[in-house]
Design a protein around this motif. Structure first.
Motif: not given
Length: 144
Positions: A107-127
């Protein structure tokens, strides 16, 4: 569509999602088994209490890891299909969406954005680290 086109397209999106769910879910089961057992001993559980603690840990980790991987791989394939391209942007978009879905219940926008950016960065590096073909083999239509 001939056999070569079907081979280069790779498996359907549902198959990729189920494959990810099973493979990474099994890794989650192993993690839950070992860490659940360790934590149960550390917390002082014995007998039936310990068995229930480990069982819950196995189920929680196996399902959690499997659902995360299945969602990511399904979204990655879907984004790839919609865009019609195989590049790092697919991993970035699907990583961001998956990260947002995983953290949405906080329910926290800051946590949603932080997790979204982190997972996106890890997925991009993995790609960038994975092979360019799925599966990583060379197709030779001539019989040997």
């Amino acid at each position: 569509m001939d056999v070569r086109d079907m081979y280069e397209a790779g498996p359907p999106c549902v198959s990729r999602a189920v494959d990810g769910f099973v493979r990474i879910g099994m890794a989650g089961v192993a993690w839950g088994m070992f860490m659940g057992s360790y934590d149960a001993v550390k917390d002082g559980h014995v007998g039936v209490s310990r068995a229930l603690y480990v069982t819950k840990s196995i189920a929680r980790n196996g399902l959690g890891w499997g659902c995360f991987a299945g969602a990511y791989l399904g979204l990655n394939c879907g984004v790839e299909t919609v865009r019609g391209k195989k590049d790092w942007i697919n991993a970035s978009l699907s990583g961001a969406i998956t990260g947002a879905l995983v953290s949405a219940r906080t329910g926290s926008i800051s946590k949603i954005l932080g997790t979204s950016v982190l997972v996106s960065a890890i997925a991009t590096a993995g790609d960038f680290l994975r092979p360019t073909q799925y599966p990583p083999t060379v197709y030779d239509p001539t019989p040997s």
